[in-house]
Write an enzyme that holds these catalytic residues in place. Structure first.
Site, mmCIF file in Angstrom:
data_model
loop_
_atom_site.group_PDB
_atom_site.id
_atom_site.type_symbol
_atom_site.label_atom_id
_atom_site.label_comp_id
_atom_site.label_asym_id
_atom_site.label_seq_id
_atom_site.Cartn_x
_atom_site.Cartn_y
_atom_site.Cartn_z
ATOM 1 N N PHE A 68 0.829 -1.204 0.000
ATOM 2 C CA PHE A 68 0.000 0.000 0.000
ATOM 3 C C PHE A 68 0.873 1.267 0.000
ATOM 4 O O PHE A 68 1.780 1.387 -0.800
ATOM 5 C CB PHE A 68 -0.996 -0.042 1.159
ATOM 6 C CG PHE A 68 -2.039 -1.112 0.992
ATOM 7 C CD1 PHE A 68 -3.176 -0.875 0.235
ATOM 8 C CD2 PHE A 68 -1.869 -2.363 1.558
ATOM 9 C CE1 PHE A 68 -4.138 -1.861 0.061
ATOM 10 C CE2 PHE A 68 -2.824 -3.364 1.372
ATOM 11 C CZ PHE A 68 -3.956 -3.106 0.627
ATOM 12 N N SER A 69 0.620 2.206 0.898
ATOM 13 C CA SER A 69 1.266 3.523 0.801
ATOM 14 C C SER A 69 2.755 3.516 1.096
ATOM 15 O O SER A 69 3.436 4.508 0.835
ATOM 16 C CB SER A 69 0.564 4.513 1.719
ATOM 17 O OG SER A 69 -0.698 4.853 1.196
ATOM 18 N N THR A 70 3.282 2.429 1.614
ATOM 19 C CA THR A 70 4.736 2.310 1.708
ATOM 20 C C THR A 70 5.358 2.499 0.332
ATOM 21 O O THR A 70 6.504 2.944 0.205
ATOM 22 C CB THR A 70 5.103 0.934 2.299
ATOM 23 O OG1 THR A 70 4.473 0.796 3.583
ATOM 24 C CG2 THR A 70 6.604 0.774 2.472
#
Length: 424
Positions: A68-70
């Site tokens: 995801f946003s990593t």
């Protein structure tokens, strides 16, 4: 839960925290830590896939998970590499590289605005009719080129939870001439030897993936719109949004949850797409190694990806106060945010965490890099307490290791001074 891998004795606390986490959670995960340019923790454990009619598959050394946003930290590094080479400036108008973007007042939007989530383009739910459109790169960049900012760019910060990927990614594509997924592979993953760091996932690597499982309620759930409406009601949600103050549930939903998003993220097509804000497939080892280069001033094992000046620019805080979307103090850097642990924040550290628990960060002051990936969990759009617990343990271990090293240096130097004095 079986845990494999190894760690330096000085970082035993990180290993202990990870073992406890694997024992009390379903699914699996991996943790990796670099200190002073060395790998000091590399561990994995738990289950990467289980079904009712098959034997559970263990998490293996090369297992990858969608983080995801990593992913945003990786996409941001690609933008910084172009800036470092003089191919763009942070204060360039985006339209200087992407002419179609100069619509609806976006002529003034700069690369810096994109990297600091201050371009006013956080809305996704009102941008697309359904989340399946996110699988079409051209459709998304055309929609963003035609979009009107929610506020005057540069005046506020509102987390571009999904739109960030196409904004940063199209800048990379326009400047470098290649799609961002290809740029990341050729210019970042290959030179640093990052096996298990891709945007999307090639078909030849899909045997390595740890399938995602729905996240747990009451923390940020897979169907946030439904739960928000149940909790406060549609009308009350409108009232809350109209009240003075930072809380705006409608804004959060608009930025985070396009219609049908759970079907897209749990479907197989997500691996074919490039979504640089959300669909990076990583091992903890590859993330830690990337952030070790950043914590080391842009270089690791003789491979330089950024200059020290660019690393300093990337880690400089540009926006304090509460983020409009997350309603948290994110302290936005250029494509990165502040780093929290279970015992507070880490001063000069920067990185990016993701929905479901993954995250990675660098602390140049300690030359420390930490990464955690998983396939099951709960949490906020930017991680949960697991990465915070691991981070706290890593900081404590690094500080102890540095104190021990300084103590040994003083002990070694003292006899030399004494002998010199006696000769005089």
């Amino acid at each position: 839960m079986t845990v494999e891998g190894g760690h330096d004795d000085a970082f035993h606390e990180v290993a202990s925290v990870f073992r406890r986490q694997m024992a009390r959670t379903t699914g699996g995960g991996a943790v990796a830590v670099y200190h002073r340019g060395r790998s000091v923790v590399d561990m994995w454990g738990g289950v990467r896939d289980e079904t009712d009619d098959a034997e559970p598959l263990p998490w293996e050394r090369d297992t990858v998970a969608m983080c995801f946003s990593t992913t945003k930290g990786v996409a941001s590094t690609a933008v910084h590499m172009l800036a470092d080479r003089g191919l763009l400036s942070y204060d360039d108008p985006v339209a200087a590289h992407w002419p179609e973007f100069a619509q609806e007042g976006k002529e003034v939007v700069t690369v810096r605005h994109v990297l600091t989530h201050s371009a006013g383009l956080h809305r996704i739910r009102s941008l697309v009719s359904g989340a399946d459109r996110m699988l079409d790169w051209d459709h998304m960049v055309d929609a963003l080129a035609a979009a009107r900012p929610a506020y005057r760019p540069g005046t506020r910060h509102g987390y571009h939870a999904l739109t960030y990927g196409w904004l940063a990614g199209e800048i990379v594509r326009r400047v470098s001439g290649v799609p961002i997924a290809e740029f990341v592979r050729a210019e970042l993953a290959d030179p640093l030897g990052l096996d298990g760091l891709t945007l999307g996932l090639p078909s030849t690597e899909r045997h390595r993936v740890a399938p995602l499982a729905p996240m747990g309620y009451p923390r940020i759930p897979w169907r946030p719109v439904r739960h928000v409406e149940k909790a406060v009601g549609k009308q009350l949600g409108k009232v809350v949004s109209a009240l003075p103050g930072p809380l705006n549930t409608r804004r959060m939903v608009n930025a985070l949850v396009p219609r049908g998003v759970e079907d897209v993220f749990l479907g197989a097509d997500i691996m074919d797409a490039s979504m640089p804000a959300a669909n990076g497939f990583f091992t903890a080892r590859s993330l830690a190694r990337l952030y070790a280069a950043l914590s080391g001033g842009g270089e690791l094992d003789g491979v330089r990806i950024l200059s020290e000046d660019t690393v300093r620019a990337a880690s400089t805080v540009h926006g304090r106060g509460l983020d409009l979307v997350l309603v948290l103090p994110m302290d936005w850097r250029l494509g990165f945010h502040r780093v929290f642990t279970s015992r507070g924040t880490v001063g000069g550290a920067f990185g990016h965490f993701g929905f479901g628990g993954s995250g990675a960060w660098a602390d140049p002051e300690r030359d420390l890099a930490v990464a955690f990936v998983c396939n099951r969990g709960s949490g906020t759009p930017i991680g949960d307490l697991r990465i915070g617990e691991i981070g706290h343990a890593a900081v404590r271990a690094a500080d102890r290791a540095d104190r021990d090293l300084r103590s040994r240096d003083r002990t070694t130097a003292a006899p030399s001074r004494a002998r010199h004095t006696s000769r005089r």
